[in-house]
Design a protein around this motif. Structure first.
Motif, PDB file in Angstrom:
ATOM      1  N   PHE A 163       0.829  -1.207   0.000  1.00 17.57           N
ATOM      2  CA  PHE A 163       0.000   0.000   0.000  1.00 17.57           C
ATOM      3  C   PHE A 163       0.865   1.259   0.000  1.00 17.57           C
ATOM      4  O   PHE A 163       0.588   2.223  -0.727  1.00 17.57           O
ATOM      5  CB  PHE A 163      -0.929   0.005   1.215  1.00 17.57           C
ATOM      6  CG  PHE A 163      -1.967  -1.086   1.222  1.00 17.57           C
ATOM      7  CD1 PHE A 163      -2.248  -1.818   0.072  1.00 17.57           C
ATOM      8  CD2 PHE A 163      -2.669  -1.383   2.377  1.00 17.57           C
ATOM      9  CE1 PHE A 163      -3.206  -2.820   0.074  1.00 17.57           C
ATOM     10  CE2 PHE A 163      -3.631  -2.378   2.391  1.00 17.57           C
ATOM     11  CZ  PHE A 163      -3.897  -3.105   1.249  1.00 17.57           C
TER      12      PHE A 163
ATOM     13  N   ASP B 240       1.011   4.175  -2.920  1.00 17.20           N
ATOM     14  CA  ASP B 240       0.669   5.569  -2.639  1.00 17.20           C
ATOM     15  C   ASP B 240       1.822   6.513  -2.961  1.00 17.20           C
ATOM     16  O   ASP B 240       1.599   7.694  -3.261  1.00 17.20           O
ATOM     17  CB  ASP B 240       0.269   5.712  -1.170  1.00 17.20           C
ATOM     18  CG  ASP B 240      -1.036   4.994  -0.842  1.00 17.20           C
ATOM     19  OD1 ASP B 240      -1.808   4.736  -1.784  1.00 17.20           O
ATOM     20  OD2 ASP B 240      -1.254   4.673   0.340  1.00 17.20           O
TER      21      ASP B 240
ATOM     22  N   ALA C 174      -1.963  -1.937  -6.107  1.00 18.33           N
ATOM     23  CA  ALA C 174      -2.838  -1.707  -4.954  1.00 18.33           C
ATOM     24  C   ALA C 174      -3.721  -0.480  -5.126  1.00 18.33           C
ATOM     25  O   ALA C 174      -4.237   0.050  -4.138  1.00 18.33           O
ATOM     26  CB  ALA C 174      -2.003  -1.568  -3.685  1.00 18.33           C
TER      27      ALA C 174
ATOM     28  N   PRO D 184      -6.906   1.429  -5.330  1.00 18.43           N
ATOM     29  CA  PRO D 184      -8.256   1.027  -4.893  1.00 18.43           C
ATOM     30  C   PRO D 184      -9.257   0.902  -6.034  1.00 18.43           C
ATOM     31  O   PRO D 184     -10.172   0.081  -5.976  1.00 18.43           O
ATOM     32  CB  PRO D 184      -8.648   2.154  -3.920  1.00 18.43           C
ATOM     33  CG  PRO D 184      -7.351   2.715  -3.437  1.00 18.43           C
ATOM     34  CD  PRO D 184      -6.421   2.622  -4.614  1.00 18.43           C
ATOM     35  N   GLY D 185      -9.096   1.705  -7.073  1.00 14.60           N
ATOM     36  CA  GLY D 185     -10.042   1.684  -8.187  1.00 14.60           C
ATOM     37  C   GLY D 185      -9.714   0.674  -9.264  1.00 14.60           C
ATOM     38  O   GLY D 185     -10.301   0.724 -10.343  1.00 14.60           O
TER      39      GLY D 185
ATOM     40  N   THR E 169      -9.875  -2.768  -8.857  1.00 17.05           N
ATOM     41  CA  THR E 169     -10.371  -4.093  -8.512  1.00 17.05           C
ATOM     42  C   THR E 169     -11.261  -4.659  -9.616  1.00 17.05           C
ATOM     43  O   THR E 169     -12.292  -4.082  -9.968  1.00 17.05           O
ATOM     44  CB  THR E 169     -11.160  -4.061  -7.192  1.00 17.05           C
ATOM     45  OG1 THR E 169     -10.334  -3.520  -6.162  1.00 17.05           O
ATOM     46  CG2 THR E 169     -11.603  -5.458  -6.786  1.00 17.05           C
TER      47      THR E 169
ATOM     48  N   ARG F  71     -10.685  -2.740   3.676  1.00 20.50           N
ATOM     49  CA  ARG F  71     -10.826  -1.285   3.680  1.00 20.50           C
ATOM     50  C   ARG F  71     -10.244  -0.666   2.420  1.00 20.50           C
ATOM     51  O   ARG F  71     -10.811   0.246   1.823  1.00 20.50           O
ATOM     52  CB  ARG F  71     -10.137  -0.712   4.919  1.00 20.50           C
ATOM     53  CG  ARG F  71     -10.875  -0.992   6.225  1.00 20.50           C
ATOM     54  CD  ARG F  71     -10.061  -0.528   7.406  1.00 20.50           C
ATOM     55  NE  ARG F  71     -10.808  -0.687   8.661  1.00 20.50           N
ATOM     56  CZ  ARG F  71     -10.262  -0.567   9.865  1.00 20.50           C
ATOM     57  NH1 ARG F  71      -8.959  -0.297   9.993  1.00 20.50           N
ATOM     58  NH2 ARG F  71     -11.009  -0.720  10.953  1.00 20.50           N
ATOM     59  N   ARG F  72      -9.107  -1.173   2.002  1.00 21.25           N
ATOM     60  CA  ARG F  72      -8.429  -0.612   0.835  1.00 21.25           C
ATOM     61  C   ARG F  72      -9.247  -0.803  -0.437  1.00 21.25           C
ATOM     62  O   ARG F  72      -9.333   0.097  -1.281  1.00 21.25           O
ATOM     63  CB  ARG F  72      -7.059  -1.286   0.679  1.00 21.25           C
ATOM     64  CG  ARG F  72      -6.238  -0.845  -0.533  1.00 21.25           C
ATOM     65  CD  ARG F  72      -5.512   0.446  -0.259  1.00 21.25           C
ATOM     66  NE  ARG F  72      -4.689   0.853  -1.384  1.00 21.25           N
ATOM     67  CZ  ARG F  72      -3.785   1.815  -1.310  1.00 21.25           C
ATOM     68  NH1 ARG F  72      -3.579   2.450  -0.162  1.00 21.25           N
ATOM     69  NH2 ARG F  72      -3.078   2.158  -2.364  1.00 21.25           N
ATOM     70  N   PHE F  73      -9.836  -1.986  -0.587  1.00 20.14           N
ATOM     71  CA  PHE F  73     -10.490  -2.326  -1.846  1.00 20.14           C
ATOM     72  C   PHE F  73     -12.010  -2.333  -1.759  1.00 20.14           C
ATOM     73  O   PHE F  73     -12.690  -2.894  -2.615  1.00 20.14           O
ATOM     74  CB  PHE F  73      -9.984  -3.685  -2.328  1.00 20.14           C
ATOM     75  CG  PHE F  73      -8.502  -3.710  -2.584  1.00 20.14           C
ATOM     76  CD1 PHE F  73      -7.950  -2.964  -3.607  1.00 20.14           C
ATOM     77  CD2 PHE F  73      -7.655  -4.462  -1.782  1.00 20.14           C
ATOM     78  CE1 PHE F  73      -6.580  -2.966  -3.840  1.00 20.14           C
ATOM     79  CE2 PHE F  73      -6.290  -4.479  -2.000  1.00 20.14           C
ATOM     80  CZ  PHE F  73      -5.751  -3.725  -3.030  1.00 20.14           C
ATOM     81  N   GLY F  74     -12.560  -1.704  -0.721  1.00 20.72           N
ATOM     82  CA  GLY F  74     -14.000  -1.534  -0.634  1.00 20.72           C
ATOM     83  C   GLY F  74     -14.778  -2.812  -0.448  1.00 20.72           C
ATOM     84  O   GLY F  74     -15.881  -2.961  -0.983  1.00 20.72           O
ATOM     85  N   GLN F  75     -14.242  -3.746   0.343  1.00 20.94           N
ATOM     86  CA  GLN F  75     -14.894  -5.040   0.534  1.00 20.94           C
ATOM     87  C   GLN F  75     -15.235  -5.293   2.002  1.00 20.94           C
ATOM     88  O   GLN F  75     -15.292  -6.450   2.441  1.00 20.94           O
ATOM     89  CB  GLN F  75     -13.969  -6.161   0.021  1.00 20.94           C
ATOM     90  CG  GLN F  75     -13.647  -6.078  -1.451  1.00 20.94           C
ATOM     91  CD  GLN F  75     -14.860  -6.341  -2.317  1.00 20.94           C
ATOM     92  OE1 GLN F  75     -15.605  -7.289  -2.079  1.00 20.94           O
ATOM     93  NE2 GLN F  75     -15.057  -5.518  -3.332  1.00 20.94           N
ATOM     94  N   THR F  76     -15.493  -4.242   2.767  1.00 21.07           N
ATOM     95  CA  THR F  76     -15.714  -4.418   4.203  1.00 21.07           C
ATOM     96  C   THR F  76     -16.976  -5.232   4.506  1.00 21.07           C
ATOM     97  O   THR F  76     -17.062  -5.853   5.566  1.00 21.07           O
ATOM     98  CB  THR F  76     -15.803  -3.056   4.915  1.00 21.07           C
ATOM     99  OG1 THR F  76     -16.786  -2.240   4.253  1.00 21.07           O
ATOM    100  CG2 THR F  76     -14.465  -2.345   4.891  1.00 21.07           C
TER     101      THR F  76
END
Length: 401
Positions: A29, A33, A269, A271-272, A274, A355-360
């Motif tokens: 990560f 970044d 990595a 986030p957008g 995936t 959290r990083r990839f919007g899968q919470t």
């Protein structure tokens, strides 16, 4: 009790292993970044192997052609792997529009159709093969590729608009030869527990793979989102050395790069970036899918096989301890301690990745996953060994390992 102490020791080793991957994941990560934006974008060829995918290939093609990538620097080659349905016709309908827009004619229909941003390769010779059909399809497409980078995804996937840009951007120097990307299941509005557990396991494997890359020990990847330099693929002889195994067009190739060359492997990595793929919907399909995945483990490098054996030893000890509880209740504290250590290791990887990839939303299924993970994994490993000798079903074929 000796058995209880052994169980806890194996659980501690498992937690340390997962904790290491969690450290690697955070490193991935940070590197992503800190990565500087590119000013010159390489040419890219996206390869999509497809067999009997008439219901999904259209949406996949549309998502690839909608990429936010510099004009004229991205092409898509769909490989029709001897489909028995209208897969090729769906691609041709989109290709025709693109060819008209580009003002060009078709070329050599016996080999490859189209000369615009979307091209179609047919590979009927695959019907004579007993295994590795997808690898043969990819190799044929790469032979026609014009891009410096080859990106692959599957015909039942939807790639986000920034996928190609993010994957290409992860090639942060000439020494980077392979990039693995994030993949998750498309859950829908009201997924069943069966689908949620699949998604949790699938996402966890992806996150652990990213962590391994972050530690400089690449292990897992998924062909729904990988990229590599075309010249590296050629230098390695494509899938030679692993082309006798049906599965492994992703991680076995990555492991060749990582452990047979001085070149680097990275994880994208962003986030957008995936890629979404569909889970299987029946137990029958699930069993054959996981048998296929597990069957390639025999070709992993020795260091990775030792790692898997260590995890397997913990899972065997945990399952045996649970089965023994009615007869040896004194094992309860050790089983609880082992599960606590497992949960600590699992969540150290799953929570930051989710959290990083919007899968919470996947985390709600973790309690069931904690209980079922060990017996399920052992069953899959056993089925994978069975698949190595008896074969399995894939895309309407009965194939050898």
């Amino acid at each position: 009790m000796t058995a209880g102490l052994l169980l806890v020791a194996l659980a501690a080793a498992y937690a340390l292993r997962l904790g290491g991957w969690a450290v690697g994941l955070r490193r991935v990560f940070r590197e992503a970044d800190a990565r500087s934006p590119r000013f010159e974008w390489p040419t890219v060829t996206v390869v999509v192997p497809a067999r009997n995918e008439e219901n999904t290939i259209g949406a996949c093609v549309d998502s690839v052609l909608a990429q936010d990538y510099p004009a004229g620097r991205l092409e898509l080659i769909v490989v029709d792997d001897d489909s028995q349905d209208a897969t090729a016709d769906v691609v041709r309908s989109r290709m025709a529009r693109r060819l008209v827009e580009a003002g060009v004619d078709e070329t050599d229909p016996d080999e490859i159709e189209g000369d615009g941003p979307l091209r179609l390769v047919r590979i009927p010779e695959n019907r004579r093969r007993e295994r590795a059909h997808k690898k043969a399809a990819i190799e044929k497409a790469v032979a026609f590729a014009r891009g410096e980078l080859v990106l692959t995804t599957d015909a039942d996937c939807i790639v986000p608009p920034g996928w190609a840009r993010a994957m290409a951007g992860a090639f942060d120097g000439p020494e980077t030869a392979f990039v693995s990307g994030p993949v998750a299941y498309a859950l829908g509005d009201r997924p069943s527990l069966f689908v949620r557990l699949q998604a949790m396991d699938f996402f966890g494997l992806m996150a652990c793979g990213a962590g391994g890359i972050g530690l400089g020990q690449p292990n897992l990847a998924n062909g729904a989102s990988v990229a590599y330099r075309r010249e590296t693929f050629a230098a390695l002889g494509g899938f030679s050395g692993v082309d006798h195994v049906t599965s492994g067009d992703d991680e076995l190739l990555m492991q060749k790069v990582a452990y047979q060359t001085p070149l680097d492997v990275r994880f994208c990595a962003a986030p957008g970036a995936t890629v979404l793929t569909e889970p299987v919907r029946t137990l029958h399909a699930f069993v054959h899918q996981r048998r296929r995945w597990a069957s390639k483990g025999a070709l992993y490098p020795a260091r990775l096989q030792r790692m898997l054996l260590g995890i397997g030893a913990f899972f065997i000890a945990l399952v045996l301890a649970v089965l023994a509880l009615p007869f040896a209740p004194s094992l309860w504290p050790y089983v609880i301690a082992a599960l606590a250590l497992k949960a600590f290791g699992d969540l150290a990887v799953l929570v930051p990745a989710a959290r990083r990839f919007g899968q919470t939303r996947l985390l709600w299924a973790y309690p069931a996953h904690l209980v079922l993970h060990a017996p399920y994994s052992l069953a899959v490993a056993a089925l994978g060994l069975l698949g190595a000798s008896s074969g399995f079903e894939w895309k309407g074929r009965r194939v050898d390992r």
